[in-house]
Scaffold this active site. Structure first.
Site, short mmCIF file in Angstrom:
data_model
loop_
_atom_site.label_atom_id
_atom_site.label_comp_id
_atom_site.label_asym_id
_atom_site.label_seq_id
_atom_site.Cartn_x
_atom_site.Cartn_y
_atom_site.Cartn_z
N GLU A 17 37.82 72.34 42.01
CA GLU A 17 37.74 72.20 40.39
C GLU A 17 38.94 72.33 40.04
OE1 GLU A 17 35.23 75.47 38.30
OE2 GLU A 17 33.41 74.77 39.31
N ASN A 60 35.64 69.47 45.55
CA ASN A 60 34.21 70.17 45.02
C ASN A 60 34.51 70.07 42.88
OD1 ASN A 60 31.46 70.57 44.45
ND2 ASN A 60 31.97 72.84 43.87
N HIS A 85 27.03 69.24 36.67
CA HIS A 85 26.18 70.65 35.87
C HIS A 85 25.43 69.46 34.58
CE1 HIS A 85 26.08 74.12 38.27
NE2 HIS A 85 27.55 73.64 38.09
N GLU A 143 26.29 70.74 43.00
CA GLU A 143 25.40 72.02 42.21
C GLU A 143 24.58 71.70 41.35
OE1 GLU A 143 28.87 74.35 41.11
OE2 GLU A 143 29.61 74.12 42.61
N ASP A 159 22.10 71.26 38.16
CA ASP A 159 21.43 71.45 36.89
C ASP A 159 20.97 70.73 35.77
OD1 ASP A 159 23.29 73.00 36.25
OD2 ASP A 159 23.28 74.74 37.01
#
Ligand code: 9MR
Length: 417
Positions: free
Chosen positions: A156, A197, A233, A265, A267
């Protein structure tokens, strides 16, 4: 030898006396592997590991061939004060992966968040902060050397408009902190695949372009970068998950730069309680992400950010939202979502990653030293039950643990059963 009645009957039928080969257990991971990916995996965290039903699900390698520590390899845990390294929690996750015969995605070395105040507020000059950065990376990557399939080296580093996020590293060192970090990680474990990432880089746009520029930056410095992690996400019905072609176009922009991509990651959250319509859409969204990864050879694998709503980070950060994962709060599969994911992976019609895996699935349930990276099929240790032991492109160990047999699932995947 005098033939028995049974062998005579078998011979007459043209059969052999070998035992019937068991079928590989069906699940998200076995299907992802059958589609040519290295793994389907889940994040986890130390606090959850006292929940035995949860651990049993996480340890089911039919569904999860890889685990990622959600918190325990971050700077605040690993080096809470300068020069003091604490690997206890990270080791628990690494050892669980080894025991289960799962890959480990190691997360994360350099992040502005979960960074102790001795780094953030230390007032270090350029040279000192570079040496602190290198020391942290060298120490941690060396500790986990041979165990990490991937390292999320930098996490990030970008603003939403694709510019660099200001943080202590950027403010003190400039953008060079990124290639410096990658070079230090590569020196400490040449076998681990090194990733940048980030989130909101799943669809084409300024931030995705910024991440592509980071790949170019690292390469321009002569450092190694192997992949880009798209956190994913997502929100039900939006944020890049709508079309397979949107996913593949964006992924291909990265792979054109000579790197792999992974969904790291995943979701997909919604308002809670989730409506039936939201769950239907969520099932489609999960399937779309899988189809996108499946269609891109260098999309090497996919990780959900824990597998059950019981331990999802979403409700604590996004008030009134949740229900983001394929398993509910009672550890039951959400049939519509799970089945859509299984169908999306299909049964072996995907593309094969062009990237060669370097870290082996760990060979032993108790060792604290993972099987070394292998470069030929003949090398490496013993594959545990359920582990991969062969298939086109497989360079890991092929010898199954006693009591199991290397059993062909398809041309790309054989498993110790
Ligand atoms: O899942 C992690 C959660 O338990 C922590 O509270 C949080 C703190 O920053 O970090 C979560 O994981 C993050 C990951 O490391 C990086 N991408 C975003 C994830 C969700 O916040």
């Amino acid at each position: 030898m005098i033939p028995t009645a049974i062998t005579l009957v078998l011979a007459a039928l043209g059969a052999t006396a070998s035992p019937v080969e068991p079928r590989a257990a069906d699940g998200l991971n076995t299907r992802a592997v059958a589609a040519g990916k290295q793994y389907f995996g889940s994040a986890t965290d130390n606090g959850e590991l006292t929940d035995s039903a949860y651990v049993a699900g996480l340890s089911n390698t039919a569904d999860f061939g890889q685990i990622t520590p959600g918190n325990s390899m971050k700077w605040d845990t690993i080096e809470p004060s300068r020069g003091t390294f604490n690997y206890a929690n990270g080791d628990v996750i690494a050892n669980l992966a080894a025991k289960n015969g799962q890959y480990l995605r190691c997360h994360t070395l350099v992040w502005y968040n979960q960074l102790p105040s001795w780094v953030t507020n230390g007032g270090f000059d350029n040279a000192t902060l570079i040496s602190i950065l290198k020391n942290h990376i060298t120490n941690e990557v060396t500790h986990y050397k041979g165990k990490c399939l991937h390292w999320d080296v930098v996490n990030e580093a970008l603003n939403e408009d694709g510019t660099y996020r200001t943080n202590v590293f950027y403010n003190t060192i400039g953008p060079a902190y990124i290639p410096i970090a990658f070079a230090a990680a590569a020196a400490a474990d040449p076998s681990a695949k090194l990733y940048y990432n980030d989130y909101n880089i799943e669809a084409a746009g300024a931030k995705s372009t910024g991440a592509q520029n980071i790949v170019k930056l690292v390469k321009a410095y002569g450092a190694k970068i192997d992949g880009v992690g798209m956190q994913a996400h997502l929100i039900v019905g939006s944020t890049g998950s709508e079309s397979v072609s949107a996913w593949t176009t964006n992924m291909n922009a990265f792979t054109a730069l000579g790197v792999d991509v992974a969904i790291t990651e995943l979701d997909i959250r919604t308002n809670t309680p989730a409506t039936a319509a939201a769950v239907t859409q969520q099932a489609k969204d999960y399937a779309t992400v899988i189809q996108g990864c499946k269609a891109v050879a260098r999309c090497v694998g996919m990780t959900i950010w824990d597998y059950t709503d019981k331990y999802s980070w979403i409700p604590s950060v996004f008030s009134g939202q949740g229900a983001a994962l394929p398993w509910d709060e009672n550890l039951n599969k959400k049939a519509a979502v799970y089945d859509a994911m299984m169908s999306a992976w299909g049964t072996g019609t995907g593309t094969t990653p062009t990237a060669t895996p370097t870290a082996s699935v760990p060979a032993s349930s108790t060792t604290t030293t993972a099987a070394p990276a292998t470069s030929s099929a003949a090398s490496g240790g013993t594959v545990p039950k359920w582990g991969q032991c062969g298939g086109i492109g497989w360079t890991g160990p092929t010898q199954c643990v006693a009591g199991t047999t290397c059993t062909k699932g398809n041309d790309y995947y054989s498993q110790c059963l």
